[in-house]
Design a protein around this motif. Sequence first.
Motif, PDB file in Angstrom:
ATOM      1  N   VAL A  24       4.904  71.690   8.265  1.00 54.61           N
ATOM      2  CA  VAL A  24       3.718  70.853   8.090  1.00 54.61           C
ATOM      3  C   VAL A  24       2.865  71.507   7.018  1.00 54.61           C
ATOM      4  O   VAL A  24       2.485  72.675   7.133  1.00 54.61           O
ATOM      5  CB  VAL A  24       2.922  70.704   9.403  1.00 54.61           C
ATOM      6  N   ARG A  25       2.597  70.732   5.957  1.00 52.58           N
ATOM      7  CA  ARG A  25       1.771  71.212   4.848  1.00 52.58           C
ATOM      8  C   ARG A  25       0.323  70.791   5.104  1.00 52.58           C
ATOM      9  O   ARG A  25       0.042  69.621   5.352  1.00 52.58           O
ATOM     10  CB  ARG A  25       2.267  70.638   3.526  1.00 52.58           C
ATOM     11  N   VAL A  26      -0.577  71.779   5.040  1.00 51.94           N
ATOM     12  CA  VAL A  26      -1.987  71.567   5.374  1.00 51.94           C
ATOM     13  C   VAL A  26      -2.840  72.110   4.227  1.00 51.94           C
ATOM     14  O   VAL A  26      -2.551  73.204   3.716  1.00 51.94           O
ATOM     15  CB  VAL A  26      -2.340  72.301   6.692  1.00 51.94           C
ATOM     16  N   PRO A  27      -3.899  71.401   3.816  1.00 59.50           N
ATOM     17  CA  PRO A  27      -4.793  71.955   2.798  1.00 59.50           C
ATOM     18  C   PRO A  27      -5.322  73.327   3.228  1.00 59.50           C
ATOM     19  O   PRO A  27      -5.554  73.568   4.422  1.00 59.50           O
ATOM     20  CB  PRO A  27      -5.935  70.934   2.711  1.00 59.50           C
ATOM     21  N   ARG A  28      -5.514  74.213   2.266  1.00 54.15           N
ATOM     22  CA  ARG A  28      -5.829  75.615   2.550  1.00 54.15           C
ATOM     23  C   ARG A  28      -7.000  75.797   3.505  1.00 54.15           C
ATOM     24  O   ARG A  28      -6.881  76.518   4.494  1.00 54.15           O
ATOM     25  CB  ARG A  28      -6.101  76.358   1.237  1.00 54.15           C
ATOM     26  N   GLN A  29      -8.146  75.213   3.225  1.00 53.29           N
ATOM     27  CA  GLN A  29      -9.333  75.441   4.064  1.00 53.29           C
ATOM     28  C   GLN A  29      -9.093  74.976   5.495  1.00 53.29           C
ATOM     29  O   GLN A  29      -9.433  75.674   6.446  1.00 53.29           O
ATOM     30  CB  GLN A  29     -10.560  74.754   3.476  1.00 53.29           C
ATOM     31  N   THR A  30      -8.513  73.818   5.649  1.00 58.34           N
ATOM     32  CA  THR A  30      -8.207  73.305   6.989  1.00 58.34           C
ATOM     33  C   THR A  30      -7.162  74.183   7.661  1.00 58.34           C
ATOM     34  O   THR A  30      -7.262  74.496   8.847  1.00 58.34           O
ATOM     35  CB  THR A  30      -7.696  71.858   6.900  1.00 58.34           C
ATOM     36  N   GLY A  31      -6.155  74.598   6.898  1.00 54.64           N
ATOM     37  CA  GLY A  31      -5.094  75.446   7.439  1.00 54.64           C
ATOM     38  C   GLY A  31      -5.605  76.794   7.908  1.00 54.64           C
ATOM     39  O   GLY A  31      -5.180  77.304   8.949  1.00 54.64           O
ATOM     40  N   LEU A  32      -6.547  77.383   7.152  1.00 49.57           N
ATOM     41  CA  LEU A  32      -7.119  78.664   7.564  1.00 49.57           C
ATOM     42  C   LEU A  32      -7.957  78.515   8.828  1.00 49.57           C
ATOM     43  O   LEU A  32      -7.912  79.362   9.722  1.00 49.57           O
ATOM     44  CB  LEU A  32      -7.965  79.259   6.434  1.00 49.57           C
ATOM     45  N   ALA A  33      -8.710  77.415   8.919  1.00 43.13           N
ATOM     46  CA  ALA A  33      -9.497  77.160  10.132  1.00 43.13           C
ATOM     47  C   ALA A  33      -8.573  76.944  11.325  1.00 43.13           C
ATOM     48  O   ALA A  33      -8.813  77.470  12.417  1.00 43.13           O
ATOM     49  CB  ALA A  33     -10.416  75.959   9.928  1.00 43.13           C
ATOM     50  N   ALA A  34      -7.493  76.194  11.129  1.00 42.12           N
ATOM     51  CA  ALA A  34      -6.525  75.958  12.210  1.00 42.12           C
ATOM     52  C   ALA A  34      -5.869  77.275  12.633  1.00 42.12           C
ATOM     53  O   ALA A  34      -5.653  77.511  13.827  1.00 42.12           O
ATOM     54  CB  ALA A  34      -5.464  74.951  11.771  1.00 42.12           C
ATOM     55  N   LEU A  35      -5.577  78.133  11.681  1.00 39.18           N
ATOM     56  CA  LEU A  35      -4.987  79.442  11.971  1.00 39.18           C
ATOM     57  C   LEU A  35      -5.916  80.260  12.869  1.00 39.18           C
ATOM     58  O   LEU A  35      -5.479  80.873  13.848  1.00 39.18           O
ATOM     59  CB  LEU A  35      -4.706  80.179  10.666  1.00 39.18           C
TER      60      LEU A  35
END
Length: 129
Positions: A24-35
């Motif tokens: 699943v490819r996620v935009p960086r800012q959203t992906g970092l928050a999800a992480l």
Amino acid sequence: MPTPRLPTAAGCTLHDAGHEWDAVRVPRQTGLAALAILGTRCGAVVEDPLGGVLYYFVPVGTTRDWDVDNTRALGEGGTVTIPPPRRTSGPGPFWRMCPGDDRWLTDPAALAAAISDAFGPRLGSEQAG
């Protein structure tokens, strides 16, 4: 680790999705928050700084039912650039969360919830009810 499809000059390899995992490819800012939300429940994550995205690895078949705004599921026919095992910074793709022997996959329901939480409440949703 998946069998490489094509090596690159930077030591990265292209791997086909849909065999050992989907991604699943996620935009960086959203992906970092999800992480940050997922914490220890997170599997391996690759960051591609050039594309400004993070890739989460999920079980094969996840892409059939994946429907999360602002993300893209990659199954059979998709590829992900996998960095060398211990690359944790750029240039180029690197491991934001390194895989372990049993730590490749993230639970898709937990990932979807974390992405939703990372976006925060939708405009007007606080007035619903």
